[in-house]
Design a protein around this motif. Structure first.
Motif, short mmCIF file in Angstrom:
data_model
loop_
_atom_site.label_atom_id
_atom_site.label_comp_id
_atom_site.label_asym_id
_atom_site.label_seq_id
_atom_site.Cartn_x
_atom_site.Cartn_y
_atom_site.Cartn_z
N ARG A 165 3.90 -7.24 16.18
CA ARG A 165 3.60 -6.69 14.86
C ARG A 165 3.19 -7.85 13.95
O ARG A 165 3.60 -9.00 14.15
CB ARG A 165 4.80 -5.95 14.28
N PRO A 166 2.37 -7.55 12.91
CA PRO A 166 1.97 -8.63 12.01
C PRO A 166 3.13 -9.08 11.13
O PRO A 166 3.95 -8.25 10.70
CB PRO A 166 0.85 -8.00 11.18
N LEU A 167 3.22 -10.38 10.87
CA LEU A 167 4.28 -10.94 10.02
C LEU A 167 3.70 -11.55 8.75
O LEU A 167 4.14 -11.27 7.65
CB LEU A 167 5.07 -12.00 10.79
N ARG A 201 3.85 3.13 9.73
CA ARG A 201 2.50 2.60 9.67
C ARG A 201 2.29 1.95 8.30
O ARG A 201 2.81 2.43 7.31
CB ARG A 201 1.48 3.72 9.85
N PHE A 202 1.54 0.88 8.29
CA PHE A 202 1.26 0.20 7.02
C PHE A 202 -0.10 0.64 6.49
O PHE A 202 -1.03 0.86 7.27
CB PHE A 202 1.24 -1.32 7.19
N THR A 203 -0.22 0.73 5.15
CA THR A 203 -1.53 0.98 4.56
C THR A 203 -2.38 -0.28 4.69
O THR A 203 -1.93 -1.31 5.18
CB THR A 203 -1.41 1.33 3.07
N VAL A 251 0.01 -13.38 2.66
CA VAL A 251 0.58 -12.04 2.55
C VAL A 251 1.76 -11.98 3.51
O VAL A 251 1.64 -12.37 4.67
CB VAL A 251 -0.45 -10.96 2.95
N ALA A 252 2.91 -11.52 3.00
CA ALA A 252 4.06 -11.28 3.88
C ALA A 252 4.13 -9.79 4.15
O ALA A 252 4.11 -8.98 3.22
CB ALA A 252 5.34 -11.77 3.21
N PHE A 253 4.17 -9.43 5.43
CA PHE A 253 4.20 -8.02 5.81
C PHE A 253 5.60 -7.44 5.60
O PHE A 253 6.57 -8.18 5.51
CB PHE A 253 3.72 -7.86 7.26
N ASP A 274 3.37 -1.31 -2.31
CA ASP A 274 4.01 -0.35 -1.42
C ASP A 274 3.18 -0.19 -0.16
O ASP A 274 2.00 0.18 -0.22
CB ASP A 274 4.13 1.00 -2.16
N ALA A 275 3.79 -0.49 1.01
CA ALA A 275 3.01 -0.46 2.25
C ALA A 275 2.93 0.95 2.84
O ALA A 275 2.32 1.14 3.89
CB ALA A 275 3.62 -1.42 3.27
N GLU A 276 3.54 1.91 2.17
CA GLU A 276 3.46 3.29 2.66
C GLU A 276 2.41 4.08 1.87
O GLU A 276 1.66 4.86 2.43
CB GLU A 276 4.82 3.97 2.55
N THR A 277 2.36 3.81 0.53
CA THR A 277 1.43 4.56 -0.32
C THR A 277 0.28 3.70 -0.81
O THR A 277 -0.71 4.21 -1.32
CB THR A 277 2.16 5.10 -1.57
N GLY A 278 0.41 2.37 -0.70
CA GLY A 278 -0.63 1.49 -1.20
C GLY A 278 -0.56 1.28 -2.70
O GLY A 278 -1.47 0.67 -3.28
#
Lengths: 379, 61
Positions: free
Chosen positions: A76-78, A242-244, A265-267, A299-303
């Motif tokens: 996974r991306p970090l 899932r990430f946006t 960017v930190a995931f 927010d990585a779910e809604t962007g």
């Protein structure tokens, strides 16, 4: 100062120095190539950028991440960081959100083609060994904190060294080196002279080194306090399935902070972000503000944009401690001066060790300690 | 040159304090900007090294 106070300071100087000297010699020796790591790595660089027209359009960051994940399936991306002066991003991937560095993979990716230019996973090379010996003695966080404590002892040794400098110099003018008599007197004078002229550099590089060893606990503290306050409404939410789009997240952060550029960017889930957010770490565009990072949370779910706050003082101290320790903020001439001062420090450490050994091997009369040497120094 | 009397602390530490001040300034200014300011820091950080070289060259043999 009475003789008694001087003797106490001399004891402090002796014991703090003795405990840290061998480690400091190791740090000075491994630090020497590390000062020039950019130059050394450029010599062996394999990731030369292929020539393409200047107006070649760039792919999205999401495509770059996909390219890295295709190379390391199941990971996974970090992190995603941006090269300073070329269209290259470095994508770090790993098996889970907080793997040890040894299990991370870093890919340098050409943003014009999303082709991987090089994997930066060389963990057997000479520079890697130097780095690990310098940072943590291959022992992880305990090794880091141990070296931090040794650095603290060096700082105490430096301060006590300044105090005991005075009685030696009561009847000597600045910079006196009596090289024509005994070897011990020559090295004593050199030790004192080099110690006092490099005082500020050694103190600053030593203390900033100590602060750097506190990086892990400081970031953990930031995450538990400042970051927790920023994401309070999201408390307890799991890492999204899932990430946006990371590309959209970076654009949103840049819009919120005009005049700033993304550094990395930190995931979601990693040490430098929350479980639920992209943390886009922005830096100022001028040299004075380049070291000051501001995290923007998306927010990585809604962007959606969540919050942006400047760093607290201890994170700023950590941040500023990096250039002040590495000496990489003033071009090659500054690095050369750094190396010269490093070599002078090696001479101070070596001469200090020699003086201790030479004194011990002498008769017990010399065991009277500093008084005897101070008497000799003053004739 | 060997002073006959005991030197006061202010004399002992005058030059070391000046060198420390110059070094400290050199360390900080290069953080602030690029270009000319870098040259200032190069000059400032040369001071402790030049002081060491000067001391060694005039050593008593």
């Amino acid at each position: 100062m009475t003789n008694r106070t001087i003797r106490i300071w001399a004891l402090i100087h002796k014991w703090t120095s003795l405990v840290c000297t061998l480690f400091m010699l190791l740090l000075c020796l491994t630090g020497l190539p590390l000062i020039f790591h950019d130059e050394i790595e450029a010599l062996t660089a394999e990731d030369t950028l292929p020539h393409m027209p200047a107006d070649t359009p760039l792919k999205t960051l999401d495509e770059a991440v996909a390219s890295a994940l295709a190379t390391y399936p199941g990971e996974r991306p970090l992190f995603l960081s941006f090269d300073e002066d070329r269209p290259v991003v470095n994508v770090t991937t790993g098996p889970d959100a907080r793997p040890p560095v040894s299990r991370m993979h870093i890919s340098a990716i050409d943003l014009r083609t999303t082709r991987i230019l090089a994997d930066l996973n060389d963990d057997n090379g000479f520079m890697h060994v130097m780095l690990r010996l310098h940072v943590d003695l291959f022992a992880g966080l305990p090794g880091e904190l141990f070296l931090g404590f040794m650095g603290f002892l060096l700082f105490v040794a430096t301060l006590s060294g300044v105090v005991v400098y005075a009685p030696f110099m009561r009847k000597l003018s600045f910079g006196t080196v009596r090289a024509g008599r005994s070897a011990r007197l020559k090295w004593l004078d050199l030790h004192n002279m080099l110690g006092i002229v490099t005082l500020m550099w050694v103190a600053v590089v030593g203390l900033t080194g100590v602060i750097n060893t506190l990086s892990v606990p400081l970031v953990a503290y930031w995450r538990a306090n400042e970051l927790a306050a920023m994401i309070a409404p999201y408390d307890g939410k799991p890492v999204p399935e899932r990430f946006t789009s990371v590309d959209a997240a970076v654009r949103l952060a840049m819009d919120a902070a005009p005049g700033m550029r993304p550094q990395f960017v930190a995931f979601p889930g990693v040490r430098f972000s929350s479980n639920h957010h992209y943390a886009v770490w922005l830096k100022g565009a001028t040299p004075a503000t380049r070291q000051i990072l501001t995290p923007a949370l998306i927010d990585a779910e809604t962007g959606a944009f969540t919050d942006m706050r400047s760093m607290p003082w201890y994170m700023l101290a950590l941040r500023l401690s990096q250039p002040l320790h590495f000496g990489d903020y003033g071009g090659l001439p500054l690095k050369i001066l750094w190396a010269a001062l490093d070599v002078l420090t090696i001479i101070i450490l070596g001469s200090g060790l020699y003086l201790w050994v030479a004194r011990r091997s002498q008769s017990h009369a010399a065991a009277a300690g500093l008084d005897a040497v101070a008497g000799e120094a003053a004739e | 040159m060997k002073p006959r009397t005991r030197l006061p602390l202010s004399t002992i530490f005058a030059i070391p304090a000046a060198i420390a001040l110059v070094t400290g300034t050199g360390l900080v200014v290069a953080l602030l900007d690029d270009g000319l300011v870098d040259a200032v820091s190069w000059a400032a950080l040369s001071v402790p090294i030049l002081a060491a070289v000067w001391s060694w060259r005039r050593r008593e043999r």
